[in-house]
Design a protein around this motif. Structure first.
Motif, mmCIF file in Angstrom:
data_model
loop_
_atom_site.group_PDB
_atom_site.id
_atom_site.type_symbol
_atom_site.label_atom_id
_atom_site.label_comp_id
_atom_site.label_asym_id
_atom_site.label_seq_id
_atom_site.Cartn_x
_atom_site.Cartn_y
_atom_site.Cartn_z
ATOM 1 N N ARG A 171 26.219 -4.445 -4.432
ATOM 2 C CA ARG A 171 26.626 -3.003 -3.855
ATOM 3 C C ARG A 171 28.201 -3.112 -4.111
ATOM 4 N N VAL A 172 28.603 -2.147 -4.846
ATOM 5 C CA VAL A 172 30.051 -2.030 -5.256
ATOM 6 C C VAL A 172 30.868 -1.027 -4.394
ATOM 7 N N VAL A 173 31.752 -1.522 -3.692
ATOM 8 C CA VAL A 173 32.787 -0.624 -2.977
ATOM 9 C C VAL A 173 33.836 -0.376 -3.808
ATOM 10 N N ALA A 174 34.328 0.644 -4.467
ATOM 11 C CA ALA A 174 35.370 0.808 -5.395
ATOM 12 C C ALA A 174 36.545 1.718 -4.761
ATOM 13 N N ALA A 175 37.764 0.789 -4.357
ATOM 14 C CA ALA A 175 38.906 1.273 -3.795
ATOM 15 C C ALA A 175 39.773 1.786 -5.110
ATOM 16 N N VAL A 176 40.187 3.033 -5.006
ATOM 17 C CA VAL A 176 41.053 3.667 -6.302
ATOM 18 C C VAL A 176 41.791 4.594 -5.438
ATOM 19 N N ARG A 177 42.505 5.286 -6.291
ATOM 20 C CA ARG A 177 43.896 6.352 -5.920
ATOM 21 C C ARG A 177 43.481 7.658 -6.810
ATOM 22 N N GLY A 178 43.393 8.761 -5.936
ATOM 23 C CA GLY A 178 43.532 9.989 -6.622
ATOM 24 C C GLY A 178 42.027 10.228 -7.369
ATOM 25 N N ASN A 179 42.165 11.177 -8.421
ATOM 26 C CA ASN A 179 41.053 11.525 -9.115
ATOM 27 C C ASN A 179 40.580 10.447 -9.974
ATOM 28 N N ALA A 180 41.227 8.978 -9.615
ATOM 29 C CA ALA A 180 40.367 7.858 -10.567
ATOM 30 C C ALA A 180 39.006 7.642 -9.802
ATOM 31 N N VAL A 193 36.339 4.852 -2.420
ATOM 32 C CA VAL A 193 36.943 5.221 -1.415
ATOM 33 C C VAL A 193 38.398 5.502 -1.909
ATOM 34 N N ASP A 194 39.057 7.010 -1.958
ATOM 35 C CA ASP A 194 40.337 7.179 -2.276
ATOM 36 C C ASP A 194 41.402 6.676 -1.425
ATOM 37 N N THR A 195 42.174 5.899 -1.664
ATOM 38 C CA THR A 195 43.215 5.260 -0.797
ATOM 39 C C THR A 195 44.570 6.079 -1.035
ATOM 40 N N SER A 196 44.540 7.100 -1.754
ATOM 41 C CA SER A 196 45.929 7.805 -2.031
ATOM 42 C C SER A 196 46.754 8.582 -0.818
ATOM 43 N N ALA A 197 45.782 8.778 0.262
ATOM 44 C CA ALA A 197 46.223 9.571 1.430
ATOM 45 C C ALA A 197 46.970 8.318 2.123
ATOM 46 N N GLY A 198 46.701 6.887 1.813
ATOM 47 C CA GLY A 198 47.263 5.728 2.735
ATOM 48 C C GLY A 198 46.433 4.537 2.801
ATOM 49 N N PRO A 199 46.735 3.540 2.929
ATOM 50 C CA PRO A 199 45.929 2.311 2.975
ATOM 51 C C PRO A 199 45.014 2.443 4.148
ATOM 52 N N GLU A 200 45.558 3.262 5.292
ATOM 53 C CA GLU A 200 44.484 3.363 6.640
ATOM 54 C C GLU A 200 43.435 4.046 6.384
#
Length: 319
Positions: A171-180, A193-200
């Motif tokens: 079960r993969v949880v993919a942390a990426v940024r923006g429209n990636a 999970v889109d982390t572009s809004a911040g690491p929190e």
């Protein structure tokens, strides 16, 4: 020949004219059709003159290539002129590197024939990113049903790792940024999970899906020990955390104590794993995501952009 090279310490890589490499005993020369960008390329260029080691100059940037053999050196050789091959430069010498019209490598290097059903364009993306993904998965000890958090999942290594892990039933949880984030589900990610809004934003999303923490973390981004430690906090007791940026050992004894096994990953290039990856892509079991295909003269700018982060798939150069 045209090549992207560092000619002196503390200089940026630039397009230059250099002599074609001449293959020596047991070597072959390849007319490069595609070279692939890896973060290690700009890291090696930046390191020229900044360490105790003497680097042979000019340093032609890049290690991953695909092309056709155009000359065989003296002695026995398992390759022939005209063979389509893919490989990795492991012992670069002056004027020898992948960002060039020609590269010379030893036949015992991680080089192999490209399957007929596989394009040289796709093959060029495999030697570093694909091999790293396969070896990271093995090093993690993750099994069918385990949860795997990938930081930087949209890059070259991350897209391969997502597919390989999903194919093993993880079960993969993919942390990426923006429209990636677009397309990660198609690669097999169970949660993106889109982390572009911040690491929190990462912690609540991961904890919402895995309250006790994930089984395995593969961090492809964090070089800062503190940032890596934040990611490690999302791993369950007894889990595993791997860093490709040296952050595991740099962190020292963690505040979390020995509850998570932390390891710095080191790539061990090999022909066997490259052959298996090439076969998987040729058979349609593994996809190669290309973010950009650029002419060789655009390589210095592409290195700068990659240094800034946020890669999506692979960047290729066509000399």
């Amino acid at each position: 020949m045209r090549a992207v090279a560092v000619s002196a310490p503390h200089r940026a890589p630039v397009l230059a004219e250099l002599p074609k490499p001449v293959p020596g005993q047991g070597e072959l020369r390849v007319r490069v059709e595609y070279a692939a960008l890896n973060p290690g390329d700009w890291q090696a260029a930046d390191a020229v003159g900044n360490g105790p080691e003497t680097v042979p100059l000019p340093l032609v940037v890049g290690v991953d290539f695909a092309g056709r053999v155009d000359m065989i050196g003296p002695g026995d050789n398992r390759f022939r002129v005209g063979d389509r091959i893919v490989g990795r430069v492991c012992e670069p010498g002056p004027g020898r590197g992948a960002y060039a019209e020609y590269v010379a490598v030893h036949e015992d290097s991680p080089v192999t024939l490209v399957p007929r059903r596989l394009s040289l364009r796709s093959a060029a993306a495999l030697p570093t990113a694909g091999t790293a993904a396969a070896q990271l998965l093995d090093a993690s000890g993750a099994r069918n049903g385990d949860s795997l958090l990938i930081i930087g999942a949209a890059g070259g290594v991350g897209t391969f790792l997502t597919q390989l892990a999903a194919a093993r039933g993880m079960r993969v949880v993919a942390a990426v940024r923006g429209n990636a984030r677009l397309g990660m589900t198609a690669l097999g990610a169970a949660l993106t999970v889109d982390t572009s809004a911040g690491p929190e934003t990462l912690g609540p999303a991961v904890r919402g899906a895995h309250p006790d923490g994930v089984d395995v973390l593969v961090d492809l981004v964090a070089a800062d020990p503190t940032e890596f430690g934040v990611h490690v906090s999302l791993v369950r007791d007894g889990g595993t955390a791997l860093s490709t940026r040296g952050a595991a050992s740099a962190a020292g004894p963690a505040a979390e104590g020995p509850r998570v096994v932390r390891t710095d990953f080191r790539l061990a290039p090999g022909r066997d794993s490259l052959e298996r990856l090439a076969a998987a892509v040729a058979d349609g079991a593994l996809r190669v995501l290309v973010d950009a295909e650029l002419p060789l003269e655009k390589a210095p700018d592409a290195l700068d952009r990659n240094r800034a982060g946020g890669a999506r798939g692979k960047t290729l150069f066509a000399p």
